[in-house]
Design an enzyme around this catalytic site. Sequence first.
Site, PDB file in Angstrom:
ATOM      1  N   HIS A 142       0.818  -1.215   0.000  1.00 49.35           N
ATOM      2  CA  HIS A 142       0.000   0.000   0.000  1.00 49.35           C
ATOM      3  C   HIS A 142       0.854   1.269   0.000  1.00 49.35           C
ATOM      4  O   HIS A 142       0.331   2.372  -0.151  1.00 49.35           O
ATOM      5  CB  HIS A 142      -0.995   0.005   1.166  1.00 49.35           C
ATOM      6  CG  HIS A 142      -0.403   0.272   2.512  1.00 49.35           C
ATOM      7  ND1 HIS A 142      -0.133  -0.722   3.432  1.00 49.35           N
ATOM      8  CD2 HIS A 142      -0.051   1.421   3.127  1.00 49.35           C
ATOM      9  CE1 HIS A 142       0.364  -0.200   4.539  1.00 49.35           C
ATOM     10  NE2 HIS A 142       0.421   1.110   4.376  1.00 49.35           N
ATOM     11  N   ASP A 172       0.298  -7.686   1.446  1.00 49.49           N
ATOM     12  CA  ASP A 172       0.619  -6.268   1.587  1.00 49.49           C
ATOM     13  C   ASP A 172       2.114  -6.021   1.719  1.00 49.49           C
ATOM     14  O   ASP A 172       2.567  -5.331   2.627  1.00 49.49           O
ATOM     15  CB  ASP A 172      -0.123  -5.645   2.779  1.00 49.49           C
ATOM     16  CG  ASP A 172      -0.091  -4.111   2.718  1.00 49.49           C
ATOM     17  OD1 ASP A 172       0.315  -3.562   1.678  1.00 49.49           O
ATOM     18  OD2 ASP A 172      -0.460  -3.468   3.717  1.00 49.49           O
ATOM     19  N   SER A 248       4.510   3.071   7.691  1.00 44.37           N
ATOM     20  CA  SER A 248       4.224   1.873   6.911  1.00 44.37           C
ATOM     21  C   SER A 248       5.423   1.473   6.058  1.00 44.37           C
ATOM     22  O   SER A 248       5.980   2.296   5.326  1.00 44.37           O
ATOM     23  CB  SER A 248       3.023   2.114   5.986  1.00 44.37           C
ATOM     24  OG  SER A 248       1.839   2.156   6.724  1.00 44.37           O
TER      25      SER A 248
END
Length: 498
Positions: A142, A172, A248
């Site tokens: 992402h 992911d 992230s």
Amino acid sequence: MKNNIKYIFGTFLATVAVLAVVFLSCNAKIDRGSANTAFAQTESSGKPNVAVSKDSLSIIEALQDVNRSVSSGVLPSVVEIDVTETKTRPSNPFGDIPYFFFGTPRGNEGDSNRREYKESGLGSGVIIRKSGKTYYVLTNNHVAGTATEIEIKLNDGRKFEGKLVGKDERMDIALVSFESKDNDIPLAALGDSDTVHTGDICFAMGAPLGYAQSVTQGIVSALGRSGGAIGNINDFIQTDAAINQGNSGGPLINIYGEVIGINTWIATGSGGNVGLGFSIPINNVKRAIDEFISEGKVTYGWIGVSLTELEKDFKESLGVGNEEGAFAAQVFMESPAAKAGMQAGDYVIEIDGRKVKSVDQLVRDVANLRVGQVSKFKVIRGGKKVDISIKIEERKTEISSNDSKLWPGLIAVPLTADVRKQLKIDAKAEGVAVVNVIPKTPAAALRIQEGDVITAVNGVKVTTLAEFYAALDITKAKGINFDVWNEGGTITTGTWKF
């Protein structure tokens, strides 16, 4: 009048004062020369300012040395990833409002009536491998998976153009690369996430909210957290080390300076850190790194079953007791599982000798199997344990997402008192209740509907889930039909032939 003027003027001054205070508290850029800002003394003698025993101080200093060593050793391999995505939107600024409302006839809105725009974002990553002049950075899907432009920023400020090597939405994760003649750019060491324990000290590194090269410390709060709620098959490491937007893709580090996880998401009601951060265990992605470099994608194993968790009432009706496992509610026709003899209604309790504790675990274990290998599954069927050997095939989206191939194409539940009440089923009816029917499947073709009560399969009476799935044994029949209770009577469906 004068008093009123004084009152209004006084109120105005008070309001201005309040607004000034609010502005100063909300403004992130504080003027160091302002009279409203106070500073602590900056001079230091290098000695403790409070009474601390030498023994106690030495312990704290040792912990501080660890923090410094881990930070200085790992941060040079942590990067900021700046991405740009090219997106499109309708050229009509009023969306669904017809053009002819404004006097212009509305034409066929195709690509010519859409315009592109660019959207920027940032995340983090960690350099984990080098091959020649190519450095590889591990991050989240992402963060970089849909980017049209990628820029890698090192901790020393250097910037490199990044290239997407491979991505995987299901886990992911993504791998990006950059080229450099510098042979001294540090690589992070990958640890063993299987050795991580709850309570272990850990560090989260990255660029939260764009503040690059940030380090936060905490502990491992829990292990094996499910990612099913966010469409992810990982069993996450939970930590209270502060993780925010921008973290992230950054690494979760142990006290030995090894990567044990990739920071991925947070549970929050405010949008900021509340001490609930989640990282992908590094062991989950080690194989994927090699596959990204060699194939550009992750190859998953597939057997072709639709799995679900069972509640206590279901287990009792199925006759599996308190066994942990995963329920194969449906089987894809012509799948590896079907070819090997696995049946809808089988309760999987082992895979290659390892206990199955949940659906999520079994999904991960099957995904990690090599295509072409034969794995041994142990299931409970009709109260007995059965061994099934299945040859693993590659999971392909066009096949695994084709629900019309599911057998039997319905979800059945035991007729508990609650189910009877919710579905308004007569107390005289005995069988299993249908709570879901998948379109274009055999059950849908036989006109089975939600709320139906199946009382018999091929003329054999069924009152429990165990009896229902035993009667669905497709190895003993060339076709299946159902008796369905309806308004006090019974209707027999047509026959689905194999």
